[in-house]
Design a protein around this motif. Structure first.
Motif, PDB file in Angstrom:
ATOM      1  N   GLY A 321      -5.515   1.839  -3.715  1.00 26.47           N
ATOM      2  CA  GLY A 321      -5.800   2.245  -2.343  1.00 26.47           C
ATOM      3  C   GLY A 321      -7.160   1.732  -1.885  1.00 26.47           C
ATOM      4  O   GLY A 321      -7.344   1.349  -0.720  1.00 26.47           O
ATOM      5  N   ILE A 322      -8.117   1.695  -2.817  1.00 28.30           N
ATOM      6  CA  ILE A 322      -9.446   1.167  -2.458  1.00 28.30           C
ATOM      7  C   ILE A 322      -9.331  -0.309  -2.070  1.00 28.30           C
ATOM      8  O   ILE A 322      -9.870  -0.746  -1.051  1.00 28.30           O
ATOM      9  CB  ILE A 322     -10.433   1.361  -3.629  1.00 28.30           C
ATOM     10  CG1 ILE A 322     -10.735   2.842  -3.838  1.00 28.30           C
ATOM     11  CG2 ILE A 322     -11.726   0.593  -3.367  1.00 28.30           C
ATOM     12  CD1 ILE A 322     -11.685   3.133  -4.977  1.00 28.30           C
ATOM     13  N   ILE A 323      -8.571  -1.064  -2.887  1.00 23.51           N
ATOM     14  CA  ILE A 323      -8.397  -2.485  -2.570  1.00 23.51           C
ATOM     15  C   ILE A 323      -7.729  -2.651  -1.200  1.00 23.51           C
ATOM     16  O   ILE A 323      -8.172  -3.444  -0.358  1.00 23.51           O
ATOM     17  CB  ILE A 323      -7.554  -3.188  -3.662  1.00 23.51           C
ATOM     18  CG1 ILE A 323      -8.311  -3.167  -4.985  1.00 23.51           C
ATOM     19  CG2 ILE A 323      -7.233  -4.630  -3.249  1.00 23.51           C
ATOM     20  CD1 ILE A 323      -7.582  -3.826  -6.124  1.00 23.51           C
ATOM     21  N   ALA A 324      -6.679  -1.858  -0.976  1.00 22.99           N
ATOM     22  CA  ALA A 324      -5.983  -1.948   0.309  1.00 22.99           C
ATOM     23  C   ALA A 324      -6.939  -1.643   1.456  1.00 22.99           C
ATOM     24  O   ALA A 324      -6.917  -2.314   2.503  1.00 22.99           O
ATOM     25  CB  ALA A 324      -4.800  -0.979   0.331  1.00 22.99           C
ATOM     26  N   SER A 325      -7.808  -0.629   1.266  1.00 22.36           N
ATOM     27  CA  SER A 325      -8.753  -0.273   2.321  1.00 22.36           C
ATOM     28  C   SER A 325      -9.730  -1.412   2.574  1.00 22.36           C
ATOM     29  O   SER A 325     -10.069  -1.709   3.724  1.00 22.36           O
ATOM     30  CB  SER A 325      -9.538   0.979   1.925  1.00 22.36           C
ATOM     31  OG  SER A 325      -8.678   2.092   1.862  1.00 22.36           O
ATOM     32  N   ILE A 326     -10.189  -2.053   1.488  1.00 19.38           N
ATOM     33  CA  ILE A 326     -11.137  -3.156   1.669  1.00 19.38           C
ATOM     34  C   ILE A 326     -10.496  -4.273   2.488  1.00 19.38           C
ATOM     35  O   ILE A 326     -11.092  -4.783   3.452  1.00 19.38           O
ATOM     36  CB  ILE A 326     -11.600  -3.689   0.288  1.00 19.38           C
ATOM     37  CG1 ILE A 326     -12.438  -2.627  -0.429  1.00 19.38           C
ATOM     38  CG2 ILE A 326     -12.416  -4.976   0.465  1.00 19.38           C
ATOM     39  CD1 ILE A 326     -12.790  -2.971  -1.855  1.00 19.38           C
ATOM     40  N   TYR A 350      -5.993  -0.592  10.046  1.00 20.24           N
ATOM     41  CA  TYR A 350      -5.505   0.604   9.346  1.00 20.24           C
ATOM     42  C   TYR A 350      -4.065   0.413   8.893  1.00 20.24           C
ATOM     43  O   TYR A 350      -3.711   0.749   7.756  1.00 20.24           O
ATOM     44  CB  TYR A 350      -5.620   1.824  10.275  1.00 20.24           C
ATOM     45  CG  TYR A 350      -5.081   3.087   9.669  1.00 20.24           C
ATOM     46  CD1 TYR A 350      -5.626   3.582   8.480  1.00 20.24           C
ATOM     47  CD2 TYR A 350      -4.025   3.772  10.253  1.00 20.24           C
ATOM     48  CE1 TYR A 350      -5.120   4.739   7.903  1.00 20.24           C
ATOM     49  CE2 TYR A 350      -3.527   4.929   9.684  1.00 20.24           C
ATOM     50  CZ  TYR A 350      -4.071   5.403   8.515  1.00 20.24           C
ATOM     51  OH  TYR A 350      -3.574   6.530   7.933  1.00 20.24           O
ATOM     52  N   TYR A 351      -3.237  -0.158   9.776  1.00 12.68           N
ATOM     53  CA  TYR A 351      -1.839  -0.335   9.392  1.00 12.68           C
ATOM     54  C   TYR A 351      -1.704  -1.319   8.240  1.00 12.68           C
ATOM     55  O   TYR A 351      -0.884  -1.127   7.333  1.00 12.68           O
ATOM     56  CB  TYR A 351      -0.994  -0.766  10.598  1.00 12.68           C
ATOM     57  CG  TYR A 351      -0.838   0.363  11.602  1.00 12.68           C
ATOM     58  CD1 TYR A 351      -0.477   1.638  11.173  1.00 12.68           C
ATOM     59  CD2 TYR A 351      -1.077   0.176  12.955  1.00 12.68           C
ATOM     60  CE1 TYR A 351      -0.347   2.681  12.076  1.00 12.68           C
ATOM     61  CE2 TYR A 351      -0.952   1.224  13.863  1.00 12.68           C
ATOM     62  CZ  TYR A 351      -0.585   2.476  13.414  1.00 12.68           C
ATOM     63  OH  TYR A 351      -0.469   3.511  14.297  1.00 12.68           O
ATOM     64  N   VAL A 352      -2.524  -2.374   8.241  1.00 12.71           N
ATOM     65  CA  VAL A 352      -2.518  -3.308   7.110  1.00 12.71           C
ATOM     66  C   VAL A 352      -2.849  -2.543   5.824  1.00 12.71           C
ATOM     67  O   VAL A 352      -2.159  -2.659   4.798  1.00 12.71           O
ATOM     68  CB  VAL A 352      -3.541  -4.444   7.341  1.00 12.71           C
ATOM     69  CG1 VAL A 352      -3.765  -5.235   6.053  1.00 12.71           C
ATOM     70  CG2 VAL A 352      -3.062  -5.362   8.459  1.00 12.71           C
ATOM     71  N   ALA A 353      -3.891  -1.716   5.903  1.00  8.50           N
ATOM     72  CA  ALA A 353      -4.295  -0.957   4.719  1.00  8.50           C
ATOM     73  C   ALA A 353      -3.164  -0.036   4.257  1.00  8.50           C
ATOM     74  O   ALA A 353      -2.875   0.063   3.055  1.00  8.50           O
ATOM     75  CB  ALA A 353      -5.554  -0.141   5.026  1.00  8.50           C
ATOM     76  N   VAL A 354      -2.514   0.638   5.226  1.00  8.59           N
ATOM     77  CA  VAL A 354      -1.446   1.576   4.856  1.00  8.59           C
ATOM     78  C   VAL A 354      -0.285   0.835   4.201  1.00  8.59           C
ATOM     79  O   VAL A 354       0.213   1.250   3.144  1.00  8.59           O
ATOM     80  CB  VAL A 354      -0.948   2.345   6.108  1.00  8.59           C
ATOM     81  CG1 VAL A 354       0.360   3.048   5.811  1.00  8.59           C
ATOM     82  CG2 VAL A 354      -1.989   3.355   6.551  1.00  8.59           C
ATOM     83  N   VAL A 355       0.127  -0.286   4.799  1.00  6.69           N
ATOM     84  CA  VAL A 355       1.282  -1.015   4.243  1.00  6.69           C
ATOM     85  C   VAL A 355       0.967  -1.521   2.846  1.00  6.69           C
ATOM     86  O   VAL A 355       1.757  -1.349   1.901  1.00  6.69           O
ATOM     87  CB  VAL A 355       1.690  -2.155   5.200  1.00  6.69           C
ATOM     88  CG1 VAL A 355       2.717  -3.057   4.532  1.00  6.69           C
ATOM     89  CG2 VAL A 355       2.240  -1.581   6.495  1.00  6.69           C
ATOM     90  N   LEU A 356      -0.211  -2.120   2.686  1.00  8.19           N
ATOM     91  CA  LEU A 356      -0.595  -2.613   1.358  1.00  8.19           C
ATOM     92  C   LEU A 356      -0.637  -1.469   0.349  1.00  8.19           C
ATOM     93  O   LEU A 356      -0.144  -1.581  -0.779  1.00  8.19           O
ATOM     94  CB  LEU A 356      -1.968  -3.288   1.425  1.00  8.19           C
ATOM     95  CG  LEU A 356      -2.019  -4.655   2.107  1.00  8.19           C
ATOM     96  CD1 LEU A 356      -3.444  -5.191   2.079  1.00  8.19           C
ATOM     97  CD2 LEU A 356      -1.076  -5.626   1.395  1.00  8.19           C
ATOM     98  N   ALA A 357      -1.253  -0.361   0.785  1.00  6.75           N
ATOM     99  CA  ALA A 357      -1.389   0.774  -0.129  1.00  6.75           C
ATOM    100  C   ALA A 357      -0.013   1.291  -0.538  1.00  6.75           C
ATOM    101  O   ALA A 357       0.210   1.654  -1.700  1.00  6.75           O
ATOM    102  CB  ALA A 357      -2.203   1.883   0.522  1.00  6.75           C
ATOM    103  N   MET A 358       0.943   1.283   0.405  1.00 10.99           N
ATOM    104  CA  MET A 358       2.265   1.818   0.068  1.00 10.99           C
ATOM    105  C   MET A 358       3.031   0.884  -0.862  1.00 10.99           C
ATOM    106  O   MET A 358       3.759   1.333  -1.748  1.00 10.99           O
ATOM    107  CB  MET A 358       3.074   2.068   1.345  1.00 10.99           C
ATOM    108  CG  MET A 358       2.738   3.394   1.983  1.00 10.99           C
ATOM    109  SD  MET A 358       2.916   4.812   0.818  1.00 10.99           S
ATOM    110  CE  MET A 358       1.204   5.132   0.395  1.00 10.99           C
TER     111      MET A 358
END
Lengths: 770, 770
Positions: A321-326, A350-358
Motif C-alpha cells: 500500500g505504501i508503494i501504491a501511495s507513492i 488517489y484512484y491510481v493508488a487505490v487500484v494499484l493497492a487493490m
C-alpha cells in the motif's frame, strides 16, 4: 492497542518456533520485505522533503510572514510538548507505582515480579509517547516549510503549487505510516533481547506502547485543536464580522495566530493521531491472523506460506500500500493549461493508488491466505478487502454530499440563513444530526458483510479476521490519505501568505483554488478516519477481551459476553455515552473561552480606530500587535486542554477500579465487563458524535462559502441609500461557520483520538480491573 | 410495556388461584383499595375542574383572545387526531395481517390460532391508542379553559391565579394517573371474561396496549412540539428581533399561533406521554413483584399478605401517592401579602406531598413486603423508595443549576452573548453537553444502589425489584408533578391574554411572576421525566427479555445475555444510537422549516409598514391576520410529524425482521438480541441526548431572560446619537433562545416518548423476531 495486538502476533511467533525451519525463514523473509518497503517509504519521504525544500522561498515580505508563522508554531509546539511531557511523566510514575507497588502479584502474570511488569509497561508507555511526539513534530516541521514554497510556486503555476503542497503533505504521510510499522517491531526486539520472558507473553509487557501514543495524540490534538479554532473564531468574529475586513487581512491582529493554528492543529495533532491508529490497526489484524491460522492448523488446514504468512499478511499488504501511495502521489499533476479542478488531479492520483493497492492486495491474499483445505478462503478475504475499499469510497461520497455546496444539505443551510442566524444554526444542527444515519448503515453493512464473508471461508472462527482484512483494505492507501490531509493546512497557509503579502489578484485566485480543495480534502479525511475507526473498533475490543481472559487465567475460547442487561454493565455503558458528551463539552467550551480572550484583545487594539457606516476605517500606518494574540491563545489553549484530556484518561480507570466493589465469586470479571460496556458504547457514541460534529461544521463552512460566492446576494448588498452594506444573510452564515469551527476542528478530531484512547487505556490497565 | 408487565402480574394471579382462599380475598381487597383510591382521584379531578370552571371568565376583550386560542387549539387537535387515527388504523391493519396471516403459528404461542392472537394484540393496540388520545384531549380541554380564568383571577390576586392554574393542571394530572391505573385493569378483565386463555398468558395478548398508548403519544408529542415551537420561533424572530415588539404583542400576526402552541404542545402531548409512562412503570413493577414473591415462596419464604401483597404493592403505593398529591395540591397558597415567590408556594405543596407519600410508602413496605424469613427485606425496599425520591430531588436541583440564571451555566451563556450570537451558541451547546454528566452519575448511583439494596434483602433474585421500588418511590407524587407541568402552559397563556388585552402594567407583572415559575416547573418536570425513564428502563428491558424467552419456549431463568461483543448486536446498538440522532434531526428540522413558513407569512404582512431607525412604526389601524399563521403552522406541523414518527416505529421493526437472516441453529435469538442492543443503547443515548436538548434549551431561554431583566444593558441601550437602540447582546441571546426552542420543546420531549416507544414496540413485535 498496537501492543495488545502483539499478543497474538507473538502467539504466532511462538508457534513458528515450534514449527519447521522453512516457516521461520519465510517469517524472516516476509518481515524483511515489509521492513524493506517501510525503509523505502522513509527514503522516499526524505527525497520528497528534499524536493520540496529545494523550491524557492520567494520575496522578503512573504518570508517575513512565513517566519512569523514558523516562530509562532514552533513556540507553541515547544510549550505544548513541555506540558505533555510533564503529564506523561506524571502518568508514567502513576503507572509504575500502580503496577509495581500497589497491585500485588497474581498467578497468571507474564513475569515473576511486579517490579519487572511495572518496568516494561512503563517503558513501553514512554517509548510510545516519544514516537508519537516525534511523528507530530515532523509533520508540523515540514508543513511550516512547505507553505512558503507553495505560495512562491503559485506565483508561476498552479501545477507547481499543487505538487509542492501535496508532496509536503506526503512527507508526513509516508513518515507516519512507515514509522508506525517500524516502531512496534523495534520495541518487540528490545524486550526479546533484554528479557527472559516467553515470546508469547511479550505483548502483555508492551501494551503501554499504544497507550503512550494515544496519550500524546489526545493532548496534541486537543491543544492544537483548541489553539487553531480559538484563533480562527476570534479572527473571524472581530475581523470579518465586526470590522468587515477579508480573511487573512494583515490588519487583523489575530491573523498570524490563525495561520499558526492551521499548523499546530491540523498537522501536529493529526500526525500523532494517525501514527497511533495505523500502528494499532496493523497489529490488531496480526493478532487475529495469528490466532486464526493457529486454530486452522489445529483443524488440519494449512496455508501455502504457513501460519506466519497469515500473521504477516497485514504488514505485507500495508507495505505494498505504501508503494501504491507513492506512485499515486507522484502521478498528481495538472493539465497543461491548468484549467482542470485541482481536486480532479488529486482524485486521479488517489484512484491510481487505490487500484494499484487493490491489485497488490489481491495478490497478497492469493499468496499468503491460500489454503488448499479451504479453497474459498483467499478470495473471500480479497472480497473483504474490497468491502473495506468500497466503505472508504462510500464515506468519501457521503462526506461530500453533506458538506459540499452543490447538494441539498449545504444549500438548505444557506437558504435558512435568509431568516437569520437562529434558523441557520437550527438547519446546520439538523444536517449534522441527520448525517449520522447513512454512515451508520454503511458501517453496519461493512462490518457484517466482512464478518460473514470471513466466517464463510471454511476456516474456523474466521469472522473477526474478515473485519480485520476489511480494515486493512480500507487503510491500504493511508499514506495517500494522510498526504491529502496535510495538504489542507499547507495550502491554507500559502493562501494566507499570498493574501498578507498583498500579491496580485490573479495569484490569490490560484491559491484560493488550492485552498478550496484543501478544505474538501480535510473534510474527506475526517470521514475516512471515522470509517476506519469504526471498522477497527472490533479488533480493539477483541484484544481487550483476550487480555482480560489471559490475566484471569481463562482460555481464549472461554465465553466472556459483555452483557448489557446487567445493571453494572449498563451503568458502565451509560458512563461511556456520557463521557463522549462531557468530553465534547469541555473541548468546545475551551474554544469558546479562548476565543473570547482573543476577541477582547483585538477589540482593545481596534477600540481607538475611526468608524464609518459601522465599518472601521483603518489608518495607513495601523500596525497590529500579532504577538499579543499568539501569546494569549497559546496560554489559553494549553491551560484548557488539560481538563478534557484528564477526563478521558481518568474515566475508564475510575470505572474499572471503583466497580471492583461489585465483584462476586460468581462474577469475577464484572468490573472488566463494565469497562468493556463503557468502551463499546463510548465507541459507538463517539463515532456518531464525531460524524455530527465534523459534518455539521463542514456544512456550515461551505454554506458560508456558497453565499460568499454570490448566493443570496453575496457578502455585501446595496443598502436603502445605495451604499454597500453588509449582507445579513452572509452575517447569519458566518455565525454558523463560527459555531462549526470548534465542532469540526477541535471536538470532532479529538473524539477520533478519544475512541482509540479508550481502547488502549483499557488494554494497559485491564489487570487492575480484575 | 404496560401490557407485558401484566405477564408476571398474571403469573402472580395464576399462583394465587392455586393458593389458599385468604390470599385471593386479600387480592380482591387490595385491588378494591387501589381502584377505590383511583376513583377518588377521578372524583377529586372532577371537583377541581368544577372549582376552576366556576371562576369568572373576565371581560370581553380577554374572552375574545381566549376564544381565538381555544378555536385554534381545538382545530389543530381535531386535525391532528384525524391524522393519528389514520396512522393508527393503518398500523393496526399491519399488525393484524402480520400476526394473523404472515406469521405462522408456533409451538409456544399463548392461543391456538394465529387469528385469535392477531385479534387480541390488535384490539389492545387500538384500546391503548384510544385511551392515550382521550388523556391528551382532556389535558388540553381543561387547560384552554383554565388560562382565561387564571388571567381573570390575576386581576384581583396572585394567590387566586396561582391556585386556578395549579388546580387546572391538577385535573389533568389526576386524570392521567388514575386513568392509567384503571385502563389496564379493564382490558385485563375484558380478555378474562371473553377468552378461554389461561390468566398467566393474558399479558402476551394485551401487549399492544402500551404500544398503542406510546404510538399516539409519539405523534401527539411530535405534532404538538413542532407546532408550538414553529409558532414560537416564527413569532420571536420577526416579532421580537426584526420588528422589535414585545412578546405576546397583539400586533404580531403569529402571536395567537404561539399561544395555541403552548396548549397543543405542552398539554396534549405531555398528557399522552405521561399517561403511557405511568401505566408502563406501574405494571413493570407488578410483574417483577409477582415473580420475586413466587420464587421467594419456592425458597420457603412467605410474606405477611402473601404473593399477592407483593404484586399489588406498586398499585397500593401509587394509590396512596395520589392522596398525598391531592393534599399537596390543596395546600398550595400564597402568603397574605402575596410577597413570597410563587415557586416557594409550589415547593411547599410539593414537599408536603413528598413527605406524606414517603410515610405511606414506608407503611406499605412494612405491610406488604414484610417476610419473617427475610426481616431486612421491608426496610431495604423502603430505602429503595427513598433512593427514588432522592433521585428525583437530585434531578430537580441539577436541572435548576443548569437552567436558572443565578448559577454559573446560564451566566456563562449570557456573558458569551457579549461577543455575539456565535459565542452564545457555542456556550449553550457546551452547557448542554456538559449537563449530561451529573445526571448520569446520579442515575448510575440510583440504579446500582437500589439494585444492591434489593439484592441484599435476603430474598432470591430481588435486585431488579429493588430498582422497581425505587421507580415507584420516584413516581409516588407523579400527579403533583404533572399538575406542575400543565401549570406552565396555563400561566403562559394567562400572561398572553393579559398582555394582548392590554391590561395595566401591575396585572402583567403578576402574570409575569407566574409565567416565570411556569417556565421553571416545565424545565423541572422534564428532568423528572428523564430520571424516571432511566430508572424504569431496566423493568422494560426485563419485560422484553422475558417475553422473548416465553415465545422461544425457554424458562424465565435461562441465560439470555445481550452480548455487545457480537458484531450483529453491536450493529444493532450502533443503529439504536443513530436512530436517536436522526430522529432528533427530523424533529428539529421540522421546526426550522415550519418556522420559515411562518416568518415568510409575517414578513409578508409587515412588508408594507413604514420603518424608522430599523424599527417598524405600526399604523393605529393595523390588524394582523392571525388565522393565516394558525393555518400555515397547523398544516406544516401535521405534514412534518409523519417522517420522524414513522422512523421511530419502523427502525426497530426493520432491524428485528431483517436481522433474522443472521439466525443460526446455535444462535436462534440473535435477531431478538440485536433488537435488545438497539433498545438498550437507544435508551442510553436517548436519555443523554434528551438531557442535552432539554437543558441547553432551558439555559438559553433563561440567559435571554437574565439579559432582559437588565444584565449587560438589558433589551435596549442608548445608541451613539442618544436614541434607544436594540442591544446586540440581547439580540445574540435571542438567537440562542430561538435555537433552544426546538431542542427543549420538540426534540427533547419527543425523545422521552421515543425511549418508551422503543420498549413497547419491541414488546409487541418480539414474536416476529424469533
Amino acid at each position: 492497542m498496537d501492543s495488545s495486538v502483539l499478543l497474538t502476533v507473538m502467539m504466532g511467533i511462538g508457534q513458528i518456533e515450534s514449527a519447521a525451519a522453512p516457516a521461520k525463514e519465510s517469517a524472516a523473509g516476509l518481515l524483511a520485505l515489509s521492513i524493506g518497503i517501510s525503509v523505502l517509504g522513509l527514503v522516499c519521504a526524505f527525497f520528497l522533503a528534499k524536493w520540496v525544500l529545494g523550491h524557492s522561498m520567494g520575496s522578503e515580505p512573504m518570508q517575513k510572514i512565513s517566519n512569523a508563522i514558523k516562530e509562532g508554531a514552533e513556540a507553541f509546539l515547544r510549550r505544548q510538548n513541555r506540558t505533555i511531557i510533564l503529564l506523561a511523566a506524571a502518568f508514567s510514575v502513576v503507572l509504575f507505582v500502580g503496577y509495581g507497588f500497589i497491585r500485588s502479584h497474581r498467578e497468571f502474570d507474564p513475569v515473576a515480579t511486579t517490579l519487572e511488569l511495572a518496568a516494561w509497561i512503563t517503558l513501553s508507555f514512554v517509548f510510545g509517547a516519544a514516537c508519537s511526539l516525534i511523528a507530530g513534530y515532523v509533520g508540523m516541521w515540514i508543513s511550516i516549510r512547505s507553505n512558503i514554497r507553495t505560495a512562491t510556486a503559485a506565483l508561476s503555476s498552479v501545477n507547481d503549487a499543487l505538487r509542492c503542497a501535496l508532496r509536503g503533505g506526503a512527507v508526513s504521510g509516508l513518515l507516519v505510516v512507515s514509522m508506525s510499522l517500524l516502531g512496534v517491531g523495534g520495541l518487540f526486539a528490545l524486550v526479546n533481547a533484554l528479557s527472559a520472558v516467553a515470546q508469547t507473553k511479550i505483548p502483555l509487557l508492551i501494551v503501554g506502547y499504544g497507550f503512550g501514543a494515544s496519550f500524546v495524540a489526545l493532548f496534541a490534538q486537543l491543544g492544537g485543536g483548541i489553539y487553531t479554532k480559538a484563533a480562527d473564531v476570534g479572527a473571524d468574529l472581530v475581523g470579518k464580522v465586526e470590522a468587515g475586513i477579508p480573511e487573512d487581512d494583515p490588519r487583523n491582529p489575530a491573523v498570524i495566530a490563525d495561520l499558526v493554528g492551521d499548523n499546530v492543529g491540523d498537522c501536529a495533532g493529526r500526525g500523532a493521531d494517525l501514527f497511533e491508529s495505523t500502528a494499532a490497526e496493523n497489529i490488531g489484524a496480526m493478532i487475529l491472523g495469528a490466532s486464526l491460522a493457529a486454530s486452522a492448523q489445529k483443524a488440519g488446514m494449512v496455508f501455502s506460506v504457513g501460519i506466519v504468512g497469515v500473521m504477516m499478511f497485514p504488514l505485507v499488504a500495508r507495505a505494498f500500500g505504501i508503494i501504491a501511495s507513492i506512485v499515486g502521489i507522484l502521478m498528481v499533476k495538472m493539465d497543461k493549461e491548468e484549467k482542470m479542478d485541482p481536486m480532479q488531479a488529486l482524485n486521479r492520483g488517489y484512484y491510481v493508488a487505490v487500484v494499484l493497492a487493490m491489485i497488490a492486495f489481491g495478490g497478497c491474499t492469493y499468496w499468503l491466505l491460500n489454503s488448499p483445505q479451504a479453497p474459498a478462503a483467499w478470495w473471500h478475504f480479497f472480497l473483504c478487502g474490497i468491502v473495506g475499499v468500497l466503505t472508504s469510497v462510500a464515506f468519501v461520497f457521503i462526506t461530500q454530499y453533506y458538506t459540499e455546496s452543490k447538494y441539498r444539505p449545504v444549500k438548505s443551510i444557506a437558504e435558512a440563513s435568509q431568516t437569520g442566524p437562529a434558523t441557520n444554526i437550527i438547519a446546520g444542527i439538523g444536517v449534522g444530526l441527520e448525517c449520522t444515519a447513512i454512515p451508520a448503515l454503511v458501517m453496519g453493512a461493512a462490518l457484517l458483510s466482512s464478518y460473514y464473508l470471513g466466517k464463510s471461508t471454511g476456516l474456523p472462527n474466521s469472522g473477526l479476521f474478515g473485519t480485520a482484512v476489511a480494515t486493512m483494505g480500507m487503510l491500504a492507501t493511508a499514506a495517500f490519505i494522510l498526504a491529502m490531509d496535510t495538504f489542507g493546512p499547507i495550502t491554507d497557509n500559502a493562501g494566507g501568505i499570498v493574501e498578507m503579502s498583498q500579491q496580485p489578484e490573479e495569484i490569490r485566485k490560484k491559491t484560493d483554488r488550492l485552498d478550496a480543495v484543501g478544505n474538501t480534502t480535510k473534510a474527506l479525511t475526517k470521514g475516512y478516519a471515522i470509517g476506519s475507526a469504526a471498522l477497527a473498533a472490533f479488533l480493539l475490543f477483541q484484544a481487550y477481551m483476550d487480555e482480560v481472559r489471559q490475566y484471569a487465567g481463562k482460555s481464549l475460547e472461554s465465553a466472556f459476553p459483555i452483557d448489557l442487561s446487567k445493571p453494572v454493565v449498563f451503568v458502565g455503558a451509560l458512563f461511556g455515552a456520557t463521557l463522549v458528551f462531557l468530553f465534547s463539552a469541555l473541548a468546545i467550551r475551551a474554544v469558546g473561552s479562548a476565543a473570547q480572550a482573543i476577541i477582547a484583545e483585538v477589540r482593545r487594539q481596534y477600540a481607538s480606530l475611526p468608524r464609518e457606516h459601522d465599518m472601521i476605517v483603518f489608518p495607513k500606518d495601523f500596525k497590529p500587535d500579532y504577538g499579543a494574540c499568539v501569546d494569549i491563545v497559546t496560554k489559553s489553549a494549553l491551560r484548557r486542554m488539560v481538563a478534557p484530556g484528564l477526563l478521558a484518561v481518568m474515566t475508564p480507570i475510575a470505572v474499572g477500579i471503583i466497580f471492583r466493589v461489585f465483584i462476586t465469586p460468581d462474577d469475577t470479571l464484572i468490573a472488566a465487563e463494565a469497562v468493556a460496556g463503557l468502551l463499546m458504547v463510548g465507541t459507538i457514541v463517539g463515532i456518531v458524535m464525531a460524524l455530527f460534529l465534523n459534518n455539521s461544521g463542514g456544512a456550515w463552512d461551505n454554506a458560508k462559502k456558497f453565499i460568499e460566492a454570490g448566493a443570496y446576494g453575496g457578502k455585501y448588498i446595496k443598502g436603502p441609500d445605495g451604499k454597500k452594506i453588509k449582507n445579513p444573510v452572509h452575517g447569519a452564515a458566518v455565525v454558523g461557520d463560527t459555531v462549526g469551527d470548534p465542532f469540526k476542528d477541535t471536538a470532532g478530531p479529538s473524539l477520533h483520538v478519544l475512541i482509540k484512547l479508550l481502547s488502549t487505556i483499557t488494554l494497559v490497565l485491564a489487570p487492575l480491573f480484575i
